[in-house]
Design an enzyme around this catalytic site. Structure first.
Site, PDB file in Angstrom:
ATOM      1  N   ARG A  71       1.253  -1.328  -0.280  1.00  0.00           N
ATOM      2  CA  ARG A  71      -0.337  -0.081  -0.296  1.00  0.00           C
ATOM      3  C   ARG A  71       0.984   1.201   0.068  1.00  0.00           C
ATOM      4  O   ARG A  71      -0.071   2.078  -0.887  1.00  0.00           O
ATOM      5  CB  ARG A  71      -1.256   0.273   1.208  1.00  0.00           C
ATOM      6  CG  ARG A  71      -2.159  -0.496   1.121  1.00  0.00           C
ATOM      7  CD  ARG A  71      -3.341  -0.788   2.238  1.00  0.00           C
ATOM      8  NE  ARG A  71      -2.558  -1.174   3.016  1.00  0.00           N
ATOM      9  CZ  ARG A  71      -2.164  -1.851   3.893  1.00  0.00           C
ATOM     10  NH1 ARG A  71      -2.705  -3.493   3.193  1.00  0.00           N
ATOM     11  NH2 ARG A  71      -1.697  -2.418   5.258  1.00  0.00           N
ATOM     12  N   GLU A  79       4.025  -9.183  15.113  1.00  0.00           N
ATOM     13  CA  GLU A  79       3.527  -9.539  16.270  1.00  0.00           C
ATOM     14  C   GLU A  79       3.663 -10.671  16.390  1.00  0.00           C
ATOM     15  O   GLU A  79       4.344 -11.196  16.962  1.00  0.00           O
ATOM     16  CB  GLU A  79       2.010  -8.826  16.094  1.00  0.00           C
ATOM     17  CG  GLU A  79       1.098  -9.041  17.392  1.00  0.00           C
ATOM     18  CD  GLU A  79       0.229  -8.464  17.351  1.00  0.00           C
ATOM     19  OE1 GLU A  79      -0.894  -7.914  15.900  1.00  0.00           O
ATOM     20  OE2 GLU A  79      -0.488  -8.604  18.317  1.00  0.00           O
TER      21      GLU A  79
HETATM   22  P1  AMP Z   1       4.640  -0.923  12.305  1.00  0.00           P
HETATM   23  O1  AMP Z   1       5.370  -2.050  11.062  1.00  0.00           O
HETATM   24  O2  AMP Z   1       3.678  -1.892  13.249  1.00  0.00           O
HETATM   25  O3  AMP Z   1       4.636   0.440  12.039  1.00  0.00           O
HETATM   26  O4  AMP Z   1       3.189  -1.596  10.580  1.00  0.00           O
HETATM   27  C1  AMP Z   1       3.268  -0.295   9.665  1.00  0.00           C
HETATM   28  C2  AMP Z   1       3.167  -1.419   8.284  1.00  0.00           C
HETATM   29  O5  AMP Z   1       2.070  -1.924   8.346  1.00  0.00           O
HETATM   30  C3  AMP Z   1       2.622  -0.045   6.985  1.00  0.00           C
HETATM   31  O6  AMP Z   1       3.107  -0.729   6.319  1.00  0.00           O
HETATM   32  C4  AMP Z   1       1.342  -0.571   7.620  1.00  0.00           C
HETATM   33  O7  AMP Z   1       0.522  -0.823   6.153  1.00  0.00           O
HETATM   34  C5  AMP Z   1       0.983  -2.439   7.698  1.00  0.00           C
HETATM   35  N1  AMP Z   1      -0.558  -1.695   9.450  1.00  0.00           N
HETATM   36  C6  AMP Z   1       0.091  -1.953  10.648  1.00  0.00           C
HETATM   37  N2  AMP Z   1      -0.618  -1.190  11.074  1.00  0.00           N
HETATM   38  C7  AMP Z   1      -1.973  -1.605  10.563  1.00  0.00           C
HETATM   39  C8  AMP Z   1      -3.611  -1.032  10.307  1.00  0.00           C
HETATM   40  N3  AMP Z   1      -4.268  -1.104  11.707  1.00  0.00           N
HETATM   41  N4  AMP Z   1      -3.927  -0.875   9.449  1.00  0.00           N
HETATM   42  C9  AMP Z   1      -3.515  -0.931   8.154  1.00  0.00           C
HETATM   43  N5  AMP Z   1      -2.218  -0.922   7.707  1.00  0.00           N
HETATM   44  C10 AMP Z   1      -1.665  -1.575   8.642  1.00  0.00           C
END
Ligand code: AMP
Length: 182
Positions: free
Chosen positions: A70, A107
């Site tokens: 995305r 996670e």
């Molecule tokens: P993080 O590494 O935890 O910051 O997760 C970021 C990545 O995961 C981004 O590239 C988002 O596309 C996806 N992502 C994480 N949480 C969500 C969420 N609640 N809704 C949509 N996309 C998410």
């Protein structure tokens, strides 16, 4: 400066919350309605591009980095708007030729992201763009890749920041901007 004083609310109204997707307990931010709305998509791209433009620390960036998948939809038009190059960060095994890689914790389990060697001219100033900043692990990994490949991340710009997850604390050395903070 944006022309829309209510930009955050305007964009947030076009993001759909999907409970328990893709896993139980996750509130997924679906940006498809925003992308499908020409005015909202344009407003988002223009606003994110401001963070890499002439008012960015040190001035206009050389490259915009987007993270599969995305992130590409958000970052590529920002690069076009800025007159900057676009560099993809992709999941392991998707980029041909020599790459740099970095593995980080999710996670459940781990993930590896890659960028092509030679993607940057040494010292290129980079704006990192993604759709959602959650724990910050993905952005931190992408920053690491840019630095391995010789670029300098001067800013991170996201559409949505899930502030309660504290992602920006992992990105302390760089300015993090979000159009919507939840
Ligand atoms: P993080 O590494 O935890 O910051 O997760 C970021 C990545 O995961 C981004 O590239 C988002 O596309 C996806 N992502 C994480 N949480 C969500 C969420 N609640 N809704 C949509 N996309 C998410």
């Amino acid at each position: 400066m944006t022309e829309r004083p209510d930009l955050s609310a305007f964009l947030a109204a076009r993001v759909r919350d999907v409970p328990d997707y893709p896993l139980p307990g996750v509130l997924f931010k679906d940006i498809a309605p925003l992308l499908a709305d020409h005015e909202a998509y344009t407003a988002m791209v223009n606003a994110l591009a401001e963070y890499g433009g002439e008012h960015a620390p040190g001035g206009q960036v050389d490259k915009v980095v987007g993270i599969e998948a995305r992130g590409f939809i958000v970052a590529a038009p920002v690069a076009y708007r800025l007159g900057a190059g676009f560099v993809p960060v992709r999941k392991q095994g998707k980029l041909p030729g020599e790459t740099f890689g970095t593995t980080y914790d999710l996670e459940y389990g781990t993930a590896t992201l890659e960028v092509q060697r030679g993607a940057f001219t040494p010292g290129d100033r980079v704006l990192l763009v993604d759709d959602v900043l959650a724990t910050g692990g993905t952005a931190a990994a992408a920053m690491d890749l840019v630095h391995q490949a010789g670029g300098v991340v001067v800013g991170i710009a996201v559409l949505i920041e899930l502030g309660f997850l504290g992602g920006r604390d992992r990105l302390a050395d760089v300015e993090v901007q979000a159009l919507i903070t939840v």
